[in-house]
Design a protein around this motif. Structure first.
Motif, PDB file in Angstrom:
ATOM      1  N   GLY A  77       0.459  -0.911   0.095  1.00 37.24           N
ATOM      2  CA  GLY A  77       0.116  -0.502  -0.266  1.00 37.24           C
ATOM      3  C   GLY A  77       1.150   0.818   0.009  1.00 37.24           C
ATOM      4  O   GLY A  77       0.942   2.104  -1.123  1.00 37.24           O
ATOM      5  N   THR A  78       2.059   1.800   1.038  1.00 41.10           N
ATOM      6  CA  THR A  78       2.744   2.467   0.740  1.00 41.10           C
ATOM      7  C   THR A  78       3.868   2.813  -0.365  1.00 41.10           C
ATOM      8  O   THR A  78       3.787   3.807  -0.380  1.00 41.10           O
ATOM      9  N   ALA A  79       4.382   1.454  -0.936  1.00 38.99           N
ATOM     10  CA  ALA A  79       4.962   1.652  -2.136  1.00 38.99           C
ATOM     11  C   ALA A  79       3.884   2.529  -2.607  1.00 38.99           C
ATOM     12  O   ALA A  79       4.195   2.993  -4.187  1.00 38.99           O
ATOM     13  N   LEU A  80       2.768   1.418  -3.473  1.00 36.67           N
ATOM     14  CA  LEU A  80       1.665   2.669  -4.525  1.00 36.67           C
ATOM     15  C   LEU A  80       1.647   3.799  -4.479  1.00 36.67           C
ATOM     16  O   LEU A  80       1.299   4.849  -5.677  1.00 36.67           O
ATOM     17  N   LEU A  81       1.864   4.246  -2.775  1.00 38.91           N
ATOM     18  CA  LEU A  81       1.308   5.902  -2.201  1.00 38.91           C
ATOM     19  C   LEU A  81       2.445   6.155  -2.979  1.00 38.91           C
ATOM     20  O   LEU A  81       2.486   7.449  -3.524  1.00 38.91           O
ATOM     21  N   LEU A  82       3.406   6.054  -2.944  1.00 39.76           N
ATOM     22  CA  LEU A  82       4.387   6.743  -2.732  1.00 39.76           C
ATOM     23  C   LEU A  82       5.061   6.980  -4.722  1.00 39.76           C
ATOM     24  O   LEU A  82       4.758   7.594  -5.119  1.00 39.76           O
ATOM     25  N   GLY A  83       4.540   5.713  -5.310  1.00 38.75           N
ATOM     26  CA  GLY A  83       4.787   5.446  -6.624  1.00 38.75           C
ATOM     27  C   GLY A  83       3.806   6.567  -7.365  1.00 38.75           C
ATOM     28  O   GLY A  83       3.984   7.527  -8.315  1.00 38.75           O
ATOM     29  N   LEU A  84       2.685   7.189  -6.974  1.00 38.79           N
ATOM     30  CA  LEU A  84       1.646   7.535  -6.896  1.00 38.79           C
ATOM     31  C   LEU A  84       1.786   8.967  -7.136  1.00 38.79           C
ATOM     32  O   LEU A  84       1.530   9.863  -7.807  1.00 38.79           O
ATOM     33  N   GLY A  85       2.667   9.602  -6.127  1.00 36.11           N
ATOM     34  CA  GLY A  85       2.484  10.570  -5.355  1.00 36.11           C
ATOM     35  C   GLY A  85       3.832  11.473  -6.128  1.00 36.11           C
ATOM     36  O   GLY A  85       3.566  12.723  -6.555  1.00 36.11           O
ATOM     37  N   GLY A  86       4.559  10.645  -6.321  1.00 35.32           N
ATOM     38  CA  GLY A  86       5.903  10.971  -6.851  1.00 35.32           C
ATOM     39  C   GLY A  86       5.182  11.624  -8.756  1.00 35.32           C
ATOM     40  O   GLY A  86       5.785  12.181  -9.277  1.00 35.32           O
TER      41      GLY A  86
END
Length: 379
Positions: A168-177
């Motif tokens: 979940g956090t990995a996806l949020l990092l990718g989407l935020g970037g």
């Protein structure tokens, strides 16, 4: 937005206070108060063990937000590379001496708090990308050669977070970037290509199950199966989302009443104080209560977006936009998760779910948004 706004005369503390975005602060306090109320409820009408700690952390977080806000955004611009490198170092440290909980190694035990470096990286990544595109300017954002550094900046922490594992956090990092890249002017065709690649990756992930090159953990496959068919294992992998839907349905329009939710009071609903706290709110206050929280979230996003659009300093605007999008993804993913619209990926509800690192880091993030708002060029 100018690439780097011309210097202005230093502001006094009173001038900074007058420029402070008090509307955002009041909305943050309103959302957090809902969180305190729900934590009090899930504890059976007691401030301990969750509400009292959350209130203390919120007070500390608000103080940190004000301190961050009062420091000029150009100082944070200068420190952004150090913030990114420091967060990367902490992610590496998690691999070496991280504390394990619920089958995942995501925290560093500092005694008084369990620090989750991946939460810090959500802010540091946005700051680093905003600094990069501020330095690069608008004309080069879509040139292939200049896409390599930001992609590497995004993929490096994602890889470390996936190892914890924390999808979940990995996806949020990718989407935020990706949000910062889009705001910086990267052409939409790159995002279309990335979306197609992501679809191909999903296919590869599904095909890898049971092979020697399986790409995700077995429990993550079970979450996907549960998302597609929760009734296939209602007492196992599908238990969380099944109980969540029952709680939502029992809430109806106006809810069962404060501290009257049966799924919560009888402990049918797991993680009721963290990831699934929105379900508790919906059961006790119904559609009306859930909609009220969503409106508060939407107003925070709206106010921050307006601040971004009015900011002529490129770094400040990109920082505001990137952190606002990260905040939006937080509550959007959580709400989609607990209502069965997305797989369960362990994303807390911002400012409402119980948690030290997430609460503190999010308030610091709003401190950066406030700093950009206070110190934006006025002339």
């Amino acid at each position: 937005m100018s690439r780097l706004a011309p210097p202005e005369a230093p502001l006094s503390a009173l001038q900074k206070a007058l420029r402070f975005h008090w509307g955002v602060l009041l909305l943050i306090c309103a959302v957090a108060s809902i969180g305190f109320l729900m934590l009090y409820s899930v504890a059976g009408g007691d401030l301990d063990p969750w509400a009292s700690r959350q209130i203390t952390r919120f007070g500390i977080g608000i103080a940190l937000m004000i301190v961050v806000a009062m420091i000029h955004i150009r100082i944070w611009r200068a420190l952004s590379p150090l913030a990114y490198l420091g967060s990367m170092g902490l992610l590496v440290l998690v691999e070496v001496m991280g504390a394990t909980g619920m089958g995942a190694t995501r925290w560093i035990d500092l005694g008084f708090i369990q620090l989750q470096p991946s939460e810090l990286m959500k802010i540091a990544l946005v700051l680093a990308l905003a600094r990069y595109y501020d330095w690069l300017g608008e004309g080069k954002a879509s040139r292939p050669l200049w896409l390599i550094p930001p992609i590497l900046l995004i993929l490096a922490p994602m890889a470390l977070v996936l190892k914890q594992p924390d999808l979940g956090t990995a996806l949020l990092l990718g989407l935020g970037g990706a949000a910062v890249m889009w705001l910086a002017g990267v052409h939409w065709l790159y995002f279309a290509t990335a979306a197609a690649s992501a679809a191909a990756l999903v296919y590869a992930v599904l095909e890898s199950r049971g092979t020697d090159w399986q790409l995700i953990k077995d429990y993550q496959f079970r979450r996907i199966e549960t998302f597609l068919d929760p009734e296939s294992d209602p007492l196992g992998a599908g238990y969380h989302i099944t109980q969540s839907k029952i709680a939502f349905g029992s809430g109806g329009i106006s809810g069962r009443g404060f501290m009257q939710g049966t799924q919560t009071r009888l402990n049918f609903l797991p993680e009721k104080h963290t990831d699934f706290i929105f379900t508790t709110l919906a059961e006790e206050f119904g559609f009306v209560g859930a909609s009220a929280l969503l409106i508060l979230y939407a107003l925070i996003v709206l106010f921050c977006t307006v601040s971004m659009l009015r900011n002529r300093d490129r770094f400040g605007a990109l920082t505001t936009g990137g952190l606002t999008m990260t905040f939006f993804l937080f509550f959007a993913v959580n709400m989609a998760m607990v209502t069965g619209l997305a797989p369960v990926v362990g994303v807390p509800l911002p400012l409402v779910s119980y948690g030290g690192s997430a609460m503190m880091v999010l308030l610091i993030a709003f401190g950066f948004v406030q700093s950009a708002h206070i110190h934006r060029p006025r002339s």
